[in-house]
Enzyme design. Structure first.
Site, PDB file in Angstrom:
ATOM      1  N   LYS A   1      67.029  49.064  41.407  1.00  0.00           N
ATOM      2  CA  LYS A   1      66.157  49.598  42.457  1.00  0.00           C
ATOM      3  C   LYS A   1      65.009  48.627  42.732  1.00  0.00           C
ATOM      4  O   LYS A   1      64.758  47.718  41.930  1.00  0.00           O
ATOM      5  CB  LYS A   1      65.620  50.970  42.028  1.00  0.00           C
ATOM      6  CG  LYS A   1      64.835  50.944  40.732  1.00  0.00           C
ATOM      7  CD  LYS A   1      64.646  52.347  40.170  1.00  0.00           C
ATOM      8  CE  LYS A   1      63.856  52.275  38.868  1.00  0.00           C
ATOM      9  NZ  LYS A   1      63.796  53.581  38.182  1.00  0.00           N
TER      10      LYS A   1
ATOM     11  N   TYR B   1      34.522  35.173  46.143  1.00  0.00           N
ATOM     12  CA  TYR B   1      33.910  36.329  46.802  1.00  0.00           C
ATOM     13  C   TYR B   1      32.986  37.072  45.845  1.00  0.00           C
ATOM     14  O   TYR B   1      33.360  37.352  44.707  1.00  0.00           O
ATOM     15  CB  TYR B   1      34.980  37.308  47.274  1.00  0.00           C
ATOM     16  CG  TYR B   1      35.730  36.872  48.505  1.00  0.00           C
ATOM     17  CD1 TYR B   1      35.073  36.571  49.693  1.00  0.00           C
ATOM     18  CD2 TYR B   1      37.125  36.783  48.485  1.00  0.00           C
ATOM     19  CE1 TYR B   1      35.771  36.187  50.813  1.00  0.00           C
ATOM     20  CE2 TYR B   1      37.838  36.406  49.605  1.00  0.00           C
ATOM     21  CZ  TYR B   1      37.160  36.100  50.767  1.00  0.00           C
ATOM     22  OH  TYR B   1      37.854  35.733  51.867  1.00  0.00           O
TER      23      TYR B   1
HETATM   24  C1  LIG Z   1      64.187  53.387  36.863  1.00  0.00           C
HETATM   25  C2  LIG Z   1      65.151  54.279  36.215  1.00  0.00           C
HETATM   26  C3  LIG Z   1      65.906  53.839  35.111  1.00  0.00           C
HETATM   27  C4  LIG Z   1      65.668  52.503  34.427  1.00  0.00           C
HETATM   28  O1  LIG Z   1      64.457  52.539  33.714  1.00  0.00           O
HETATM   29  P1  LIG Z   1      63.956  51.301  32.805  1.00  0.00           P
HETATM   30  O2  LIG Z   1      62.857  51.891  32.014  1.00  0.00           O
HETATM   31  O3  LIG Z   1      63.475  50.240  33.742  1.00  0.00           O
HETATM   32  O4  LIG Z   1      65.106  50.862  31.988  1.00  0.00           O
HETATM   33  C5  LIG Z   1      66.892  54.692  34.632  1.00  0.00           C
HETATM   34  N1  LIG Z   1      67.106  55.908  35.194  1.00  0.00           N
HETATM   35  C6  LIG Z   1      66.385  56.368  36.242  1.00  0.00           C
HETATM   36  C7  LIG Z   1      66.657  57.716  36.809  1.00  0.00           C
HETATM   37  C8  LIG Z   1      65.378  55.577  36.778  1.00  0.00           C
HETATM   38  O5  LIG Z   1      64.652  56.035  37.801  1.00  0.00           O
END
Ligand SMILES: *Cc1c(COP(=O)(O)O)cnc(C)c1O
Length: 419
Positions: free
Chosen positions: A76, A306
């Site tokens: 994702k 800044y």
């Molecule tokens: C993001 C996510 C994962 C992976 O999580 P990590 O901690 O990055 O390994 C797994 N399952 C779901 C439903 C997620 O949203």
């Protein structure tokens, strides 16, 4: 800005698609992808290097620790900022058997990139485009009556059954069928034989916590849900629950595991939990580097950047680097973080600005224009060797490594390396 410039800007905005009914959406889902600087167009020296060999290595480490479960990496948010299509192609060739994403758009992007393995959409929002989901062999996660209705319509339109994974809320309180609603949802599914529930999943809220009780409670509820659904005739072929932290600690590995951050070589530790076993074997995949674009000497009492946040009491050598918060270098690192120069740490001084930052190189001799600097990752330089991990940056910025990885913005071109 003059009005002509405003007009020109307006021309760049794509015309709005004609409005249509939701049920028509399936025929014509069009996803506008964000444009990102392409390596070939890159002029600036700021880039993210993605090490594909490290990616494959991490997949192997996860596979060895998956307790026999299949590994479906989570890609994702553009593969945690690494570029989902390139990451998916590399991992598919290296044997990954499936992938997980949050959005339908992200699944479509992987299919467009030629990925053939199953792609699970975990977020549960399909915009009514269930036919597209089925036709592109995207596996939807379902937990709501509207999902079942949409899939039934798609199955009838296509004249074949459709597949989905059912999500149960065992304690995360985010998505999924509540424990108290399992029977009602099971009965709805029994009346929809077109929908085949091939997977059962849940998500763990505290897999990285030192105290493992919350995880064992969630696992117990997941087992209970499995049994209650089986009593209704719903017996999915596969179950999955483990994110990186869970699988590396040997929890809830079931038939499939869903590692995200571990695949990218970062230790899954957010809540001060102890280091997960095996994380020392992971190799970081992304390295963000740039080059010094200006160097100057400032006298005692002069200020930097800044707001004049940095005012040294002695003469200092200050170098400017073209990396700012718009590239993903958190403004929280102002006067706090470090970057690597010549293999040594140089403190970030003054406020990080949108496009640039300043570093103090007084104690690092020989820094001149064009000198490589590293914001994230390792550097081997004339004066030594050091590395800055996403967890270190996250600690300085008051956040978690996941946010650091996904904040590297689209104007930082990704270069893929096959060492
Ligand atoms: C993001 C996510 C994962 C992976 O999580 P990590 O901690 O990055 O390994 C797994 N399952 C779901 C439903 C997620 O949203």
């Amino acid at each position: 800005m003059n009005s002509r410039a405003e007009e020109r800007k307006g021309d760049d905005i794509p015309p709005a698609p004609p409005s249509r009914r939701r049920s028509d959406a399936a025929d014509s889902v069009r996803v506008l992808k964000p444009r990102r600087a392409a390596p070939a167009d890159a002029v600036r020296p700021t880039r993210a290097e993605v090490n594909l060999a490290a990616l494959r290595h991490n997949l192997r480490v996860v596979e060895r620790n998956a307790g026999g479960a299949r590994v479906w990496p989570v890609l994702k948010a553009d593969g945690y900022g690494h570029g989902a299509p390139a990451v998916a192609r590399t991992l598919e060739r290296a044997g990954a058997e499936g992938f997980c994403v949050a959005l339908l758009e992200e699944a479509v992007e992987l299919r467009d990139a030629g990925i053939r393995a199953p792609v699970l959409v975990m977020g549960g929002y399909y915009g009514g485009a269930f036919e597209e989901v089925v036709q592109r062999r995207i596996v939807p996660v379902i937990y709501d009556a509207s999902h079942v209705e949409g899939l039934v319509r798609a199955a009838r339109a296509l004249g074949r059954p459709v597949e989905a994974h059912l999500k149960v809320d065992t304690g995360m309180a985010r998505l999924g069928v509540r424990m108290g609603e399992l029977e009602r949802f099971g009965e709805l599914l029994s009346s929809a034989p077109e929908v085949r529930v091939t997977g059962l999943m849940t998500h763990l809220a505290s897999a990285d916590a030192a105290d493992e009780r919350s995880t064992t409670d969630q696992v117990a509820r997941f087992e209970e849900a499995t049994g209650r659904l089986a009593a209704l005739g719903i017996r999915p072929a596969v179950r999955h629950a483990a994110n990186s932290a869970a699988l590396l600690r040997g929890h809830a590995r079931y038939d499939i595991v869903r590692p995200g951050i571990a695949i990218f070589g970062v230790s899954p530790r957010a809540q001060g939990g102890d280091a997960c076993a095996f994380t020392h074997e992971l190799r970081s995949v992304m390295r963000v580097r740039s080059e010094v674009v200006d160097v100057r000497t400032i006298e005692a009492g002069e200020t930097v950047g800044y707001g004049g946040l940095f005012r040294p009491s002695r003469r200092r050598a200050i170098a400017t680097i073209p990396v700012g918060y718009a590239d993903g270098l958190s403004r929280q690192l102002s006067n706090r973080g470090h970057v690597l120069v010549r293999g040594m740490r140089a403190p970030i001084v003054g406020a990080i600005s949108m496009d640039m930052s300043m570093i103090d190189v007084t104690d690092i001799p020989g820094v001149s224009l064009g000198e490589e600097i590293v914001v994230l990752g390792a550097q081997e330089g004339a004066l030594g060797r050091d590395a800055i991990g996403a967890d270190e940056v996250a600690a300085h910025a008051g956040t978690i490594p996941w946010e650091i990885m996904t904040s590297i913005s689209r104007r930082v071109p990704r270069f893929y390396r096959e060492p």
